[in-house]
Design an enzyme around this catalytic site. Sequence first.
Site, short mmCIF file in Angstrom:
data_model
loop_
_atom_site.label_atom_id
_atom_site.label_comp_id
_atom_site.label_asym_id
_atom_site.label_seq_id
_atom_site.Cartn_x
_atom_site.Cartn_y
_atom_site.Cartn_z
N ASP A 179 32.76 41.21 41.42
CA ASP A 179 31.75 41.61 42.11
C ASP A 179 32.27 43.54 41.09
OD1 ASP A 179 30.08 41.66 43.82
OD2 ASP A 179 31.82 42.55 46.09
N ASP B 241 36.53 41.41 45.46
CA ASP B 241 36.09 42.02 47.00
C ASP B 241 36.71 40.45 48.18
OD1 ASP B 241 34.52 41.92 49.64
OD2 ASP B 241 32.76 41.00 48.62
N ARG C 299 27.10 49.03 49.33
CA ARG C 299 25.94 49.89 50.18
C ARG C 299 27.09 50.60 50.38
NH1 ARG C 299 23.55 45.73 53.91
NH2 ARG C 299 24.46 44.07 52.05
N LYS D 58 36.46 36.59 53.19
CA LYS D 58 35.31 34.92 53.36
C LYS D 58 35.95 33.83 53.78
CE LYS D 58 32.88 38.13 49.40
NZ LYS D 58 31.84 38.22 49.75
N GLU E 13 30.42 46.47 51.84
CA GLU E 13 30.61 47.00 50.98
C GLU E 13 30.43 47.54 50.88
OE1 GLU E 13 31.50 44.56 48.17
OE2 GLU E 13 31.92 44.09 50.45
N LYS F 61 28.28 48.98 40.85
CA LYS F 61 29.15 48.86 42.50
C LYS F 61 30.25 48.00 40.90
CE LYS F 61 29.49 45.01 45.20
NZ LYS F 61 28.68 44.14 46.22
N ASP G 25 32.35 42.83 54.51
CA ASP G 25 31.97 42.69 53.98
C ASP G 25 30.69 42.86 53.19
OD1 ASP G 25 32.71 40.53 51.41
OD2 ASP G 25 31.12 39.06 52.91
#
Length: 525
Positions: free
Chosen positions: A290, A271, A353, A278, A351, A266, A349
């Site tokens: 992230d 993010d 996956r 967030k 995202e 990933k 959020d």
Amino acid sequence: MTVVIDPAFDPVPSLERSTRVSVSHRPPEGPGATAVFVASEGELPGGASRIGREALAAAGFTGAANQTLLLPGAPLRVLVGTGEKGIETDAQLRDAVAAFARAAREAGSLAVDLTDLLASGDWDAGIAVQAAIEGAVLARYRYDALKGDPSTVALDELMLQIAEEHAEAAEFGVERGLVLARTAALARDLANTPPRHLSAVKFAEVIERLAPEFGLEAKVFDRQALIELGAGGLLGVNAGSVEEPRMIKVSYRPADPDGHLALIGKGIMYDSGGISLKPSNAMHAAMKFDMMGAAAVFSSMTALRELGVATAVTGWLMCTDNMPSGSATKLGDVLTIRGGKTVEVKNTDAEGRLVMADGLVLATEDDSVADRRPDAIVDIATLTGAAMMALGTRTAAMLANNDAVAAQLEAAAEATDENIWRFPLDHRYRDQLKSSTADLSNIGGQYAGVILAALFLGEFVDGTPWGHLDIAGTMQAESDDLWRSAGSTGFGARLLAEFAAAFEKPRVEEADTEAGETAEDSEPC
């Protein structure tokens, strides 16, 4: 428009640094500091015997594990506590040497005597030397690429003393220790770099530059190529950004490979949460980390040639930032993942996956090694807040559809002291991922967040033996902690390198392990 900070900026400064390691049966000459290991009970070693336990206790030193006390002189002597039983494992040795290296932070050369430790006969000298090197080098890691004044004295030399009979094994340990320490430092560099300095585009450029140095081949897919591939997950997450996405395929191909392993990382370069923004708190500020899954995959692959890995390895790095704007993916939108499966986005959020799904499908289709699909897939991602809630900041979550893959990941975690804990891949929660408008939803309710995220990813592996590492809790250290320096931990880079080095083809199992409980995914990463 893209904002260019400094096109000459190098996000991987650790590659320009090197620590010399010398191993000898003779006492080292001229170190800046030397370690003296002291147990909390029993006879004191020579470096501390003249002082006595009463005087040491008066100075606050009891010999507790990793406690240190500096004794001025030339060289500086650093007493390092080893607890009641002394050093019994490579993890304890790594920690003790790291405690020494931190205590002697002003010394550019360090000396560690391993003679007595190895004399017990309970140790493999190569493993001991490797652990000592990793402890010292990683403890003295620093990220100061944007500082005018370095915050830590560079570790120029590490001198290890051993008995002559251990010289051959020690040579093996030196090579592995330096390679794996460099691997973790590289991952830390990448994750510590501010997001404006390391976009997906810049990350791809860095990989293209570095890959040939380590026997790797890199192929970069831009936005148009991703459209042609039908990578709707990655494109959907990128929709709100002015920065283009990138997918980077990194290949390691040894002569006559004895298997094929796929690694998916990933790479959310920053993010914000997208439309599901967030809160502006410390966790939001940490979202430059992230992309640590992608950093771990690439960094681990830089070690493969030097470790003599016989398995072919393909890395898929799924890279973009996740930003809110007028063009961003909205809640209720449906994305089409590579291969045609559709996903309703109920939380932007969640995202990670989505981008990983495209990578997993592409990995299952890859027959570039002997016209065969991968023997196993492992993905790594800072995926769920639930993993942090359940396991804290020192242990990552692991789930797998294959016990052999799980066991090999656990062995690599044990070797590196990058702790993982296996969660059940409990299919009783699968119905929570149902959608009334698409094949799947990207979130699945209030509870079982770690498991639900893994179940979502498992929809895209097509029965391939697969393991999933959720490193959200372990991605950073808020302060220096032994060999874990403040900032990015580089978690997973050494683990994946060791996993690949010892990889054995797993047997495809008919059923997954099921049942269990987990924590709520209160804040997806």
